[in-house]
Design a protein around this motif. Structure first.
Motif, mmCIF file in Angstrom:
data_model
loop_
_atom_site.group_PDB
_atom_site.id
_atom_site.type_symbol
_atom_site.label_atom_id
_atom_site.label_comp_id
_atom_site.label_asym_id
_atom_site.label_seq_id
_atom_site.Cartn_x
_atom_site.Cartn_y
_atom_site.Cartn_z
ATOM 1 N N UNK A 29 0.777 -0.372 4.954
ATOM 2 C CA UNK A 29 0.655 0.873 5.137
ATOM 3 C C UNK A 29 -0.846 1.323 5.220
ATOM 4 N N UNK A 30 -1.730 2.042 6.321
ATOM 5 C CA UNK A 30 -2.701 2.630 5.546
ATOM 6 C C UNK A 30 -2.222 3.809 6.076
ATOM 7 N N UNK A 31 -2.743 4.793 4.779
ATOM 8 C CA UNK A 31 -2.423 6.135 5.522
ATOM 9 C C UNK A 31 -4.244 7.034 5.696
ATOM 10 N N UNK A 32 -4.232 7.651 6.343
ATOM 11 C CA UNK A 32 -5.549 8.296 6.651
ATOM 12 C C UNK A 32 -5.794 9.869 7.170
ATOM 13 N N UNK A 33 -6.809 10.087 6.417
ATOM 14 C CA UNK A 33 -7.015 11.874 6.440
ATOM 15 C C UNK A 33 -8.311 11.844 7.507
ATOM 16 N N UNK A 34 -8.438 12.761 8.765
ATOM 17 C CA UNK A 34 -9.201 13.043 9.094
ATOM 18 C C UNK A 34 -10.235 14.647 8.257
ATOM 19 N N UNK A 35 -10.531 14.602 8.218
ATOM 20 C CA UNK A 35 -11.133 16.087 7.333
ATOM 21 C C UNK A 35 -12.528 16.605 8.174
ATOM 22 N N UNK A 95 -15.740 20.197 7.289
ATOM 23 C CA UNK A 95 -16.162 20.957 6.635
ATOM 24 C C UNK A 95 -16.824 22.005 7.478
ATOM 25 N N UNK A 96 -17.018 22.833 8.163
ATOM 26 C CA UNK A 96 -17.918 23.673 9.379
ATOM 27 C C UNK A 96 -17.921 21.952 10.621
ATOM 28 N N UNK A 97 -18.617 21.592 10.897
ATOM 29 C CA UNK A 97 -19.049 21.089 11.760
ATOM 30 C C UNK A 97 -18.962 19.530 11.747
ATOM 31 N N UNK A 98 -18.700 18.767 10.338
ATOM 32 C CA UNK A 98 -19.034 17.634 10.131
ATOM 33 C C UNK A 98 -17.308 17.278 9.557
ATOM 34 N N UNK A 99 -16.983 16.007 10.380
ATOM 35 C CA UNK A 99 -15.924 16.250 10.539
ATOM 36 C C UNK A 99 -16.120 14.494 10.205
ATOM 37 N N UNK A 100 -14.691 14.167 9.025
ATOM 38 C CA UNK A 100 -14.993 12.358 8.451
ATOM 39 C C UNK A 100 -13.478 12.036 8.249
ATOM 40 N N UNK A 101 -13.049 10.609 8.292
ATOM 41 C CA UNK A 101 -12.762 9.492 8.293
ATOM 42 C C UNK A 101 -12.129 9.618 6.706
ATOM 43 N N UNK A 102 -11.135 9.506 5.645
ATOM 44 C CA UNK A 102 -10.924 9.184 4.129
ATOM 45 C C UNK A 102 -9.769 8.444 4.168
ATOM 46 N N UNK A 103 -9.487 7.374 3.317
ATOM 47 C CA UNK A 103 -8.328 6.933 3.829
ATOM 48 C C UNK A 103 -7.527 7.596 2.179
ATOM 49 N N UNK A 104 -6.479 7.998 2.364
ATOM 50 C CA UNK A 104 -6.006 8.521 1.337
ATOM 51 C C UNK A 104 -4.494 7.978 0.253
ATOM 52 N N UNK A 137 8.128 6.390 5.509
ATOM 53 C CA UNK A 137 7.403 7.460 4.159
ATOM 54 C C UNK A 137 6.376 8.198 4.792
ATOM 55 N N UNK A 138 5.118 7.840 5.859
ATOM 56 C CA UNK A 138 4.669 7.894 5.449
ATOM 57 C C UNK A 138 3.991 9.349 7.117
ATOM 58 N N UNK A 139 4.952 8.670 7.565
ATOM 59 C CA UNK A 139 4.624 9.447 8.965
ATOM 60 C C UNK A 139 6.011 10.859 8.451
#
Length: 71
Positions: free
Chosen positions: A3-9, A11-20, A32-34
């Motif tokens: 299972x992978x938890x990914x956050x979409x972050x 900062x102003x106009x820039x967005x990116x995905x990061x694996x938490x 638990x992730x949900x």
């Protein structure tokens, strides 16, 4: 199953995905992730280099996930 938890972050106009985290690293399950993802992401944001970024959304994914900005 991994299972992978990914956050979409953003900062102003820039967005990116990061694996938490993944279940390999933290033992997180899909259930638990949900239920607990927001708490884990808030802690991860506070302790990491992205503390000034805004969480737009997150997703729990079955299997290995490569963020779109890293493809």
């Amino acid at each position: 199953m991994l299972v992978t938890l990914v956050a979409i972050l953003c900062n102003a106009q820039l967005c990116m995905e990061k694996v938490v985290t993944t279940s390999d690293l933290s033992g997180i399950t899909m259930g638990a992730c949900a239920v607990n993802a927001q708490i884990g992401i808030a802690d991860w944001l506070a302790k990491g280099p992205y503390h000034d970024w805004r969480l737009r959304s997150y997703k729990c994914i079955m299997g290995k996930y490569v963020p779109k900005n890293e493809v």
